[in-house]
Design a protein around this motif. Structure first.
Motif, PDB file in Angstrom:
ATOM      1  N   THR A  72       7.958   4.776  -3.698  1.00 13.92           N
ATOM      2  CA  THR A  72       7.799   6.101  -2.899  1.00 13.92           C
ATOM      3  C   THR A  72       6.391   6.609  -3.036  1.00 13.92           C
ATOM      4  O   THR A  72       5.893   7.368  -2.179  1.00 13.92           O
ATOM      5  N   TYR A  73       5.567   6.065  -4.029  1.00 13.35           N
ATOM      6  CA  TYR A  73       4.393   6.783  -4.433  1.00 13.35           C
ATOM      7  C   TYR A  73       3.137   5.799  -4.169  1.00 13.35           C
ATOM      8  O   TYR A  73       3.271   4.425  -4.219  1.00 13.35           O
ATOM      9  N   THR A  74       2.140   6.494  -3.534  1.00  7.62           N
ATOM     10  CA  THR A  74       0.914   5.606  -3.268  1.00  7.62           C
ATOM     11  C   THR A  74      -0.425   6.184  -3.653  1.00  7.62           C
ATOM     12  O   THR A  74      -0.374   7.681  -3.205  1.00  7.62           O
ATOM     13  N   LEU A  75      -1.547   5.681  -3.970  1.00  7.19           N
ATOM     14  CA  LEU A  75      -2.614   6.263  -3.923  1.00  7.19           C
ATOM     15  C   LEU A  75      -3.445   5.699  -2.994  1.00  7.19           C
ATOM     16  O   LEU A  75      -3.498   4.714  -2.527  1.00  7.19           O
ATOM     17  N   VAL A  76      -4.146   6.723  -2.266  1.00  4.90           N
ATOM     18  CA  VAL A  76      -5.072   6.560  -1.065  1.00  4.90           C
ATOM     19  C   VAL A  76      -6.600   6.870  -1.250  1.00  4.90           C
ATOM     20  O   VAL A  76      -6.603   7.961  -1.982  1.00  4.90           O
ATOM     21  N   ARG A  77      -7.254   6.280  -0.485  1.00  3.83           N
ATOM     22  CA  ARG A  77      -8.744   6.491  -0.859  1.00  3.83           C
ATOM     23  C   ARG A  77      -8.862   7.011   0.915  1.00  3.83           C
ATOM     24  O   ARG A  77      -9.177   6.131   1.744  1.00  3.83           O
TER      25      ARG A  77
ATOM     26  N   LEU B  96     -16.966  -0.196  -1.493  1.00  2.00           N
ATOM     27  CA  LEU B  96     -15.373  -0.097  -1.741  1.00  2.00           C
ATOM     28  C   LEU B  96     -15.463  -0.248  -3.436  1.00  2.00           C
ATOM     29  O   LEU B  96     -14.409   0.337  -4.049  1.00  2.00           O
ATOM     30  N   GLU B  97     -16.202  -0.912  -3.870  1.00  2.00           N
ATOM     31  CA  GLU B  97     -16.244  -1.223  -5.503  1.00  2.00           C
ATOM     32  C   GLU B  97     -16.673  -0.066  -6.375  1.00  2.00           C
ATOM     33  O   GLU B  97     -16.174   0.112  -7.440  1.00  2.00           O
ATOM     34  N   GLN B  98     -17.447   0.975  -5.643  1.00  2.00           N
ATOM     35  CA  GLN B  98     -17.762   2.157  -6.328  1.00  2.00           C
ATOM     36  C   GLN B  98     -16.516   3.054  -6.879  1.00  2.00           C
ATOM     37  O   GLN B  98     -15.511   3.056  -6.132  1.00  2.00           O
ATOM     38  N   PRO B  99     -16.603   3.850  -7.972  1.00  2.12           N
ATOM     39  CA  PRO B  99     -15.505   4.830  -8.076  1.00  2.12           C
ATOM     40  C   PRO B  99     -15.298   5.808  -6.904  1.00  2.12           C
ATOM     41  O   PRO B  99     -15.954   6.178  -6.404  1.00  2.12           O
TER      42      PRO B  99
ATOM     43  N   ASP C 179      -8.684  -7.603   0.129  1.00  2.00           N
ATOM     44  CA  ASP C 179      -7.206  -7.437   0.208  1.00  2.00           C
ATOM     45  C   ASP C 179      -6.973  -5.986   0.296  1.00  2.00           C
ATOM     46  O   ASP C 179      -5.832  -5.730   0.295  1.00  2.00           O
ATOM     47  N   SER C 180      -7.856  -5.211   0.681  1.00  2.00           N
ATOM     48  CA  SER C 180      -7.366  -3.854   0.993  1.00  2.00           C
ATOM     49  C   SER C 180      -6.505  -3.627   1.910  1.00  2.00           C
ATOM     50  O   SER C 180      -6.737  -4.096   2.937  1.00  2.00           O
ATOM     51  N   GLU C 181      -5.646  -2.851   1.768  1.00  2.00           N
ATOM     52  CA  GLU C 181      -4.573  -2.040   2.834  1.00  2.00           C
ATOM     53  C   GLU C 181      -5.173  -1.309   3.278  1.00  2.00           C
ATOM     54  O   GLU C 181      -5.470   0.019   2.886  1.00  2.00           O
ATOM     55  N   VAL C 182      -5.021  -0.958   4.965  1.00  2.00           N
ATOM     56  CA  VAL C 182      -5.137   0.029   5.627  1.00  2.00           C
ATOM     57  C   VAL C 182      -4.231   0.672   6.093  1.00  2.00           C
ATOM     58  O   VAL C 182      -3.330   0.211   6.493  1.00  2.00           O
ATOM     59  N   LEU C 183      -4.133   2.194   5.936  1.00  2.00           N
ATOM     60  CA  LEU C 183      -3.072   2.894   6.177  1.00  2.00           C
ATOM     61  C   LEU C 183      -3.720   4.293   6.776  1.00  2.00           C
ATOM     62  O   LEU C 183      -4.681   4.967   6.320  1.00  2.00           O
ATOM     63  N   ILE C 184      -2.660   4.735   7.908  1.00  2.00           N
ATOM     64  CA  ILE C 184      -3.067   6.058   8.652  1.00  2.00           C
ATOM     65  C   ILE C 184      -1.785   6.915   8.214  1.00  2.00           C
ATOM     66  O   ILE C 184      -1.120   6.919   8.980  1.00  2.00           O
ATOM     67  N   PRO C 185      -1.724   7.440   6.961  1.00  2.00           N
ATOM     68  CA  PRO C 185      -0.394   8.282   6.709  1.00  2.00           C
ATOM     69  C   PRO C 185      -0.529   9.432   7.419  1.00  2.00           C
ATOM     70  O   PRO C 185      -1.574  10.220   7.768  1.00  2.00           O
TER      71      PRO C 185
END
Length: 887
Positions: A810-815, A840-843, A878-884
């Motif tokens: 149920t948990y996700t971290l998003v950028r 995308l490699e940057q913190p 392999d970054s996943e794109v999400l629009i929560p």
């Protein structure tokens, strides 16, 4: 006026001539050579030298007309007045005297595309530069500035020429000061202009006498004045001479008492016909200087002034009005008669309406009025700086151009506050009253008389300029204190009649300070808004940034600043509304507790003072670039929220409402909705219009309005900062280019973040949890320390005030993803895709989301930032794109 081709495209040779043939022939010839001291023009000095050799066959008295275009910045190096003058001086060899009199003439190209306020601001800068020029110590310059702006009008050019001649004549007389008799002997009696010198010389000597009070000088002055009468028409000099004789009588030096001046006056009047225009002037003005010295009773003096005022023609009433007002002011000081100071104020206001704003007597009338108002409200001011009033107003006539003027005025008043205080009267005026004041003004009458003098295009420009100048207004920025007068307290009254509270005294001093700076309209948030009207309050808050932006001056009163070292500690910098007042205003003056200027560095605009600008940056955290050139909008929204994060407001919702103008948003004002909702509506508007997801980067308590928004602005005090890491160029060689291009395409096609129906759509790259381990906890404060493992991210530790479920899915971290990240790389090239991977490699600061059964998400607020970093460059492919949809 002839315009000949000059050596520079922006200058012309100018020849002016005027001949009057009568009893006294008066011929004036002016020849002004064009000289442009371009840094790259090495022939300019040679050209002026050749002109001198051809024209200066004899030693002439000369001056400099310095034309400065307001289309250029006076403070730039290329426009330095002192540098150009020194270049001009180099053209003079020893046999030619260098002119010391400079008459600066501001010019403006009407076709130049400048903002309406820019010429006024540059005119103030030009005046400030002149002050430094006069006292620079390298050369003795006598610099004066023309009161208007030359836009090519022949009548204006002639006025400029006459004023320069006046300055040259005064300088010539000053040279005769130390030995007046030889000076008189060297003046040929047959030259009409030379005969004016004795009269002017007596004026200068009289001013010197008033400073030194030497009896011998007074005798010499009267002697020279009597000689002057032999060469001049009596009516043109009798008033000046009676001034001197009156002074002699007051010092008990004259044997004939008041008989000599009165006899002189009577003889001069009898020598003129009854229709002679100067006859009445002598009768009602020639005796005025005697009234103060020869009348033992102040009442008699006032009576004489009243009689003189009754005899004065309508267009010559300015001087008699001010004479009478001055006597009444003296009566108030001696006897404390309230009616005397009230009448003095009324008379000064009447005198103020006679002349246009550029006329010297208008400035004098303004000083008189401000002085009397200060006395009225209990701030005793010495009128010692005020001189004797002058005379000579123009005579206007009317033409029918009212319809066009009405349209311009109607459009103008739409851009100014609904209500303004009239600084001269202290009366609150709505828009109808503002227009009524304009139609009763000298400026309006002057416009009506201009139709026959100007073509349509220039007439429209003149109307625009006059209307804009007339409705210039001053805004007050301050910290509310005790006893602030509200709308009902001032409606139908004059603010100068109020007494008893600190707030009323503050309002009065604000009006007087604006009046002293030649403004007649002022605005204060205390009494110029009907706060009981929701519609007016909505319009005022929505327009307030614009009002401060379009004001001619903002006066900031720092009631808790008593010296020049305590600016940064003022409570003014902690208030919410004052942020937009500072950023919106072009011209700002800071005043201390006693209404004196905080800094003397730039008395025109403190925002242009480098020293004060440094203090403002330290006090506000706002960069100098934004302090000097701020534009409202949503760019760099995170920084704008940071500026406001340490401020507070009396009404909680104002924390958000005070930022509407800064972000240029228009939202309903709903007092009582509470801070989280007001702030949530603002943040939702910012994200929806800009897509700027930096506003959700915070650590603190989440709002009930939406879990991605805050309950207040305090968390924005922390500025996110990351230490960039350098990538491995060699690692690029093993990357799957097709995957990189595919990822680039997905992110490039993402819509910006938006808010609708209580949900925040937040485009992101997502990292699902693979494991969560509780590493520790505490009760006070309640704290849970978790070790988190998410896909394609390095492990990280996070402190939470809530306990997580055991279900990892149920948990996700998003950028959060900002569309601007790819704005500069529209093409799907391999190079662009590789640069995206490096980005995308940057913190980054991640958001912790929890998914509900309906596929909606809720943000879990953390007690620290979740600074995440990908495992390596290849893992970003392999970054996943999400629009929560976050609630």
């Amino acid at each position: 006026m002839n315009h000949n081709r000059g050596c520079h495209p922006h200058t012309q040779n100018v020849e002016v001539w005027r001949c009057n043939f009568g009893d006294f022939s008066n011929i004036i010839f002016i020849d002004t050579p064009s000289f442009h001291s371009d840094r790259n023009n090495h022939d300019a000095a040679d050209g002026i030298t050749r002109w001198l050799e051809l024209n200066f066959i004899r030693i002439y008295r000369s001056g400099i007309l310095f034309l400065h275009s307001l289309n250029s910045d006076p403070t730039s190096d290329d426009m330095s007045m002192s540098w150009h003058l020194e270049m001009f001086v180099k053209a003079f060899c020893n046999k030619f005297p260098v002119p010391s009199d400079i008459y600066v003439v501001p010019t403006c190209d009407p076709h130049c595309n400048l903002s309406r306020k820019m010429p006024s601001q540059r005119l103030l800068q030009l005046k400030a530069m002149m002050g430094g020029l006069t006292g620079n110590g390298k050369r003795t310059w006598h610099a004066f500035i023309f009161s208007g702006v030359f836009k090519g009008q022949p009548e204006t050019a002639w006025s400029v020429a006459l004023l320069l001649l006046k300055r040259i004549t005064q300088s010539q007389i000053e040279e005769f000061f130390t030995s007046p008799k030889p000076a008189l002997q060297c003046m040929p009696a047959k030259i009409p202009d030379s005969r004016l010198a004795p009269r002017d010389l007596t004026g200068i000597l009289f001013e010197e006498f008033k400073e030194k009070k030497s009896n011998r000088d007074l005798v010499a002055i009267i002697t020279i004045g009597q000689i002057a009468l032999e060469h001049l028409p009596r009516h043109s000099f009798v008033i000046d001479l009676t001034n001197l004789l009156s002074e002699r009588f007051n010092k008990k030096m004259g044997k004939d008492g008041v008989d000599e001046p009165l006899t002189l006056e009577e003889a001069a009047s009898k020598s003129m016909s009854p229709d002679e225009p100067h006859r009445k002037t002598i009768l009602h003005e020639g005796r005025d200087p005697l009234c103060e010295g020869s009348m033992a009773n102040l009442e008699d003096t006032i009576s004489r002034y009243r009689a003189a005022l009754e005899r004065a023609p309508p267009l010559d009433r300015c001087r008699p009005l001010l004479f009478l007002a001055s006597a009444l002011h003296q009566q108030f000081q001696e006897q404390g008669t309230e009616g005397s100071i009230a009448e003095a104020i009324r008379l000064a206001r009447a005198a103020l309406s006679i002349h246009p704003s550029w006329h010297p007597d208008h400035r004098l009338s303004l000083d008189f009025l401000a002085c009397y108002l200060e006395v009225r409200v209990g701030k005793k001011a010495s009128p010692a700086h005020m001189g004797r009033p002058g005379a000579g107003p123009p005579s206007p006539s009317s033409f029918d151009i009212k319809e066009f003027i009405n349209r311009v005025v109607s459009e103008k008043v739409k851009t100014i506050p609904l209500r303004l205080l009239h600084a001269q009267t202290g009366v609150l005026c709505g828009r109808d009253a503002q227009i009524s004041h304009f139609k009763g003004s000298f400026q309006y009458e002057q416009l009506l008389s201009s139709e026959a003098l100007l073509d349509n295009q220039r007439l429209k420009m003149e109307i625009d300029d006059v209307v804009s100048e007339y409705f210039e207004f001053v805004m007050l920025s301050h910290r509310w204190g005790k006893g602030e007068p509200l709308l009902l307290d001032v409606q139908g009254k004059s603010v100068y009649d109020l007494s008893g509270t600190d707030g009323e005294a503050k309002l009065q001093m604000f009006c007087i300070l604006a009046l002293r700076r030649n403004f007649q309209w002022v605005w204060s948030d205390t009494c110029c808004i009907d706060k009981d009207s929701s519609a007016e309050l909505q319009e005022a808050i929505g327009s307030m940034f614009s009002w401060y932006h379009w004001s001619s001056l903002t006066i900031v009163h720092l009631s808790d600043v008593f010296d020049a070292a305590s600016l940064i500690g003022s409570d003014w910098f902690t208030r919410g509304w004052t942020l937009q007042e500072l950023l919106a205003s072009h011209t700002v003056l800071f005043c201390k507790h006693d209404w004196s200027l905080y800094s003397k560095g730039d008395a025109v605009n403190h925002r242009a003072d480098p020293v004060l600008l440094e203090e403002l940056q330290n006090a506000t955290g706002i960069t100098k670039q934004h302090l000097t050139n701020f534009s409202p909008g949503m760019d760099d929204a995170r920084s704008r929220l940071h500026w406001a994060s340490g401020r507070r407001t009396t009404r909680p919702e104002d924390l958000a409402y005070s930022l509407f103008g800064i972000f240029q948003v228009h939202l309903p004002i709903i007092y009582g909705e509470c801070t989280p909702k007001a702030l949530g509506r603002l943040l939702a508007e910012i994200i929806s219009h800009s897509g700027d997801v930096s506003v959700v980067d915070w650590v603190g308590e989440a709002s009930s309005f939406n879990s991605c928004f805050l309950v207040d602005l305090v968390p924005y005090q922390t500025v996110p900062h990351f230490q960039p890491i350098s990538g491995d160029p060699a690692g690029r060689n093993d990357l799957d280019v097709e995957k990189a291009l595919k990822l680039y395409g997905k992110l490039a096609e993402l819509a910006r973040a938006g808010f609708a129906n209580g949900k925040l759509s937040l485009p992101s790259t997502a990292h699902s949890f693979t494991a969560v381990k509780l590493r520790g906890s505490s009760i006070r404060p309640l704290r849970y320390i978790y070790e988190m493992h998410a896909s394609r991210l390095r492990p990280l530790n996070v402190a939470l005030s809530v306990e997580l479920d055991e279900s990892v899915d149920t948990y996700t971290l998003v950028r959060p993803w900002h569309p601007k990240s790819l704005e500069q790389r529209k093409n799907y090239t391999v190079e662009a895709a590789l640069k995206l991977l490096e980005q995308l490699e940057q913190p980054f600061n991640a958001l912790l989301l929890k998914r509900s059964f309906s596929n909606e998400y809720t943000r879990i607020a953390c007690d620290c930032t979740i600074t995440a970093r990908v495992q390596d460059l290849a893992s970003t492919l392999d970054s996943e794109v999400l629009i929560p949809e976050i609630v």
